[in-house]
Design a protein around this motif. Sequence first.
Motif, PDB file in Angstrom:
ATOM      1  N   LYS A  34      51.788 -10.109  -3.840  1.00 60.00           N
ATOM      2  CA  LYS A  34      52.616  -9.655  -4.966  1.00 60.00           C
ATOM      3  C   LYS A  34      51.750  -9.349  -6.183  1.00 60.00           C
ATOM      4  O   LYS A  34      51.978  -8.360  -6.882  1.00 60.00           O
ATOM      5  N   VAL A  35      50.768 -10.201  -6.438  1.00 58.89           N
ATOM      6  CA  VAL A  35      49.866  -9.991  -7.575  1.00 58.89           C
ATOM      7  C   VAL A  35      49.085  -8.697  -7.382  1.00 58.89           C
ATOM      8  O   VAL A  35      48.950  -7.888  -8.312  1.00 58.89           O
ATOM      9  N   ARG A  36      48.582  -8.480  -6.183  1.00 57.37           N
ATOM     10  CA  ARG A  36      47.819  -7.257  -5.895  1.00 57.37           C
ATOM     11  C   ARG A  36      48.693  -6.024  -6.110  1.00 57.37           C
ATOM     12  O   ARG A  36      48.259  -5.043  -6.718  1.00 57.37           O
ATOM     13  N   LYS A  37      49.929  -6.074  -5.643  1.00 56.66           N
ATOM     14  CA  LYS A  37      50.842  -4.940  -5.817  1.00 56.66           C
ATOM     15  C   LYS A  37      51.089  -4.690  -7.306  1.00 56.66           C
ATOM     16  O   LYS A  37      51.076  -3.540  -7.770  1.00 56.66           O
ATOM     17  N   ALA A  38      51.300  -5.759  -8.070  1.00 54.09           N
ATOM     18  CA  ALA A  38      51.531  -5.624  -9.507  1.00 54.09           C
ATOM     19  C   ALA A  38      50.303  -5.067 -10.219  1.00 54.09           C
ATOM     20  O   ALA A  38      50.422  -4.227 -11.125  1.00 54.09           O
ATOM     21  N   GLU A  39      49.118  -5.512  -9.813  1.00 53.22           N
ATOM     22  CA  GLU A  39      47.881  -5.002 -10.417  1.00 53.22           C
ATOM     23  C   GLU A  39      47.732  -3.510 -10.162  1.00 53.22           C
ATOM     24  O   GLU A  39      47.322  -2.760 -11.045  1.00 53.22           O
ATOM     25  N   VAL A  40      48.044  -3.076  -8.939  1.00 59.10           N
ATOM     26  CA  VAL A  40      47.946  -1.658  -8.605  1.00 59.10           C
ATOM     27  C   VAL A  40      48.940  -0.853  -9.435  1.00 59.10           C
ATOM     28  O   VAL A  40      48.593   0.198  -9.985  1.00 59.10           O
ATOM     29  N   GLU A  41      50.163  -1.354  -9.566  1.00 56.91           N
ATOM     30  CA  GLU A  41      51.158  -0.661 -10.388  1.00 56.91           C
ATOM     31  C   GLU A  41      50.698  -0.557 -11.833  1.00 56.91           C
ATOM     32  O   GLU A  41      50.845   0.486 -12.475  1.00 56.91           O
ATOM     33  N   LEU A  42      50.132  -1.647 -12.354  1.00 53.48           N
ATOM     34  CA  LEU A  42      49.627  -1.643 -13.722  1.00 53.48           C
ATOM     35  C   LEU A  42      48.466  -0.664 -13.859  1.00 53.48           C
ATOM     36  O   LEU A  42      48.387   0.090 -14.829  1.00 53.48           O
ATOM     37  N   ALA A  77      42.633   2.055 -10.206  1.00 48.83           N
ATOM     38  CA  ALA A  77      43.459   3.217  -9.877  1.00 48.83           C
ATOM     39  C   ALA A  77      42.665   4.204  -9.016  1.00 48.83           C
ATOM     40  O   ALA A  77      43.191   4.756  -8.054  1.00 48.83           O
ATOM     41  N   ARG A  78      41.383   4.399  -9.363  1.00 49.24           N
ATOM     42  CA  ARG A  78      40.526   5.287  -8.548  1.00 49.24           C
ATOM     43  C   ARG A  78      40.370   4.729  -7.144  1.00 49.24           C
ATOM     44  O   ARG A  78      40.481   5.457  -6.154  1.00 49.24           O
ATOM     45  N   ASP A  79      40.120   3.430  -7.051  1.00 50.55           N
ATOM     46  CA  ASP A  79      39.971   2.792  -5.741  1.00 50.55           C
ATOM     47  C   ASP A  79      41.244   2.944  -4.915  1.00 50.55           C
ATOM     48  O   ASP A  79      41.196   3.203  -3.716  1.00 50.55           O
ATOM     49  N   GLU A  80      42.377   2.797  -5.567  1.00 45.81           N
ATOM     50  CA  GLU A  80      43.662   2.929  -4.874  1.00 45.81           C
ATOM     51  C   GLU A  80      43.863   4.361  -4.393  1.00 45.81           C
ATOM     52  O   GLU A  80      44.335   4.586  -3.282  1.00 45.81           O
ATOM     53  N   ALA A  81      43.489   5.324  -5.223  1.00 49.68           N
ATOM     54  CA  ALA A  81      43.628   6.730  -4.833  1.00 49.68           C
ATOM     55  C   ALA A  81      42.725   7.044  -3.638  1.00 49.68           C
ATOM     56  O   ALA A  81      43.149   7.713  -2.700  1.00 49.68           O
ATOM     57  N   VAL A  82      41.503   6.531  -3.671  1.00 50.29           N
ATOM     58  CA  VAL A  82      40.582   6.743  -2.548  1.00 50.29           C
ATOM     59  C   VAL A  82      41.135   6.088  -1.295  1.00 50.29           C
ATOM     60  O   VAL A  82      41.133   6.673  -0.208  1.00 50.29           O
ATOM     61  N   SER A  83      41.657   4.882  -1.438  1.00 51.64           N
ATOM     62  CA  SER A  83      42.239   4.161  -0.311  1.00 51.64           C
ATOM     63  C   SER A  83      43.435   4.924   0.250  1.00 51.64           C
ATOM     64  O   SER A  83      43.599   5.062   1.462  1.00 51.64           O
ATOM     65  N   ALA A  84      44.289   5.435  -0.628  1.00 51.96           N
ATOM     66  CA  ALA A  84      45.467   6.185  -0.177  1.00 51.96           C
ATOM     67  C   ALA A  84      45.048   7.474   0.507  1.00 51.96           C
ATOM     68  O   ALA A  84      45.652   7.878   1.506  1.00 51.96           O
ATOM     69  N   ASP A  85      43.997   8.127  -0.004  1.00 50.25           N
ATOM     70  CA  ASP A  85      43.505   9.344   0.650  1.00 50.25           C
ATOM     71  C   ASP A  85      42.989   9.040   2.042  1.00 50.25           C
ATOM     72  O   ASP A  85      43.220   9.784   2.981  1.00 50.25           O
ATOM     73  N   GLY A  86      42.314   7.911   2.173  1.00 54.69           N
ATOM     74  CA  GLY A  86      41.803   7.503   3.491  1.00 54.69           C
ATOM     75  C   GLY A  86      42.924   7.247   4.478  1.00 54.69           C
ATOM     76  O   GLY A  86      42.848   7.625   5.646  1.00 54.69           O
ATOM     77  N   VAL A  87      44.007   6.639   4.011  1.00 51.09           N
ATOM     78  CA  VAL A  87      45.153   6.389   4.870  1.00 51.09           C
ATOM     79  C   VAL A  87      45.817   7.698   5.255  1.00 51.09           C
ATOM     80  O   VAL A  87      46.164   7.918   6.414  1.00 51.09           O
ATOM     81  N   ALA A  88      45.958   8.625   4.286  1.00 48.67           N
ATOM     82  CA  ALA A  88      46.578   9.906   4.568  1.00 48.67           C
ATOM     83  C   ALA A  88      45.757  10.688   5.587  1.00 48.67           C
ATOM     84  O   ALA A  88      46.303  11.326   6.488  1.00 48.67           O
ATOM     85  N   GLU A  89      44.425  10.628   5.472  1.00 51.66           N
ATOM     86  CA  GLU A  89      43.566  11.317   6.431  1.00 51.66           C
ATOM     87  C   GLU A  89      43.665  10.694   7.804  1.00 51.66           C
ATOM     88  O   GLU A  89      43.660  11.381   8.824  1.00 51.66           O
ATOM     89  N   ALA A  90      43.779   9.383   7.870  1.00 47.70           N
ATOM     90  CA  ALA A  90      43.885   8.694   9.159  1.00 47.70           C
ATOM     91  C   ALA A  90      45.207   9.025   9.852  1.00 47.70           C
ATOM     92  O   ALA A  90      45.268   9.145  11.069  1.00 47.70           O
ATOM     93  N   VAL A  91      46.274   9.165   9.061  1.00 52.61           N
ATOM     94  CA  VAL A  91      47.582   9.474   9.623  1.00 52.61           C
ATOM     95  C   VAL A  91      47.636  10.928  10.069  1.00 52.61           C
ATOM     96  O   VAL A  91      48.257  11.247  11.065  1.00 52.61           O
TER      97      VAL A  91
END
Length: 94
Positions: A34-42, A77-91
């Motif tokens: 939950k903390v990690r999710k909140a940090e990402v949202e922030l 936020a940059r790390d999250e964007a990179v992570s999300a891009d990696g997931v999108a590429e994997a899918v």
Amino acid sequence: MQSLDKALSRKQRLQEKQRRQLAVVDTVDKAEAKVRKAEVELALAVAEAVQVFGDEQSASEGLDMPVEAIRRFLGMARDEAVSADGVAEAVGPS
């Protein structure tokens, strides 16, 4: 027979202690998620604020947040964007 009762009682106490420990570990794991999710949202909100305010310094003043914190959240936020891009590429493409 009395030593068997004591051994069983000891075993039951150990099992109860282990059960409580596992429950606590589970609670901590859930809270960390939950903390990690909140940090990402922030972090994403801070990144948007930097865009709206124009730069880190203006966002810092507008949000009443130290520039160092702004930069830390921008990195997240940059790390999250990179992570999300990696997931999108994997899918793959939609």
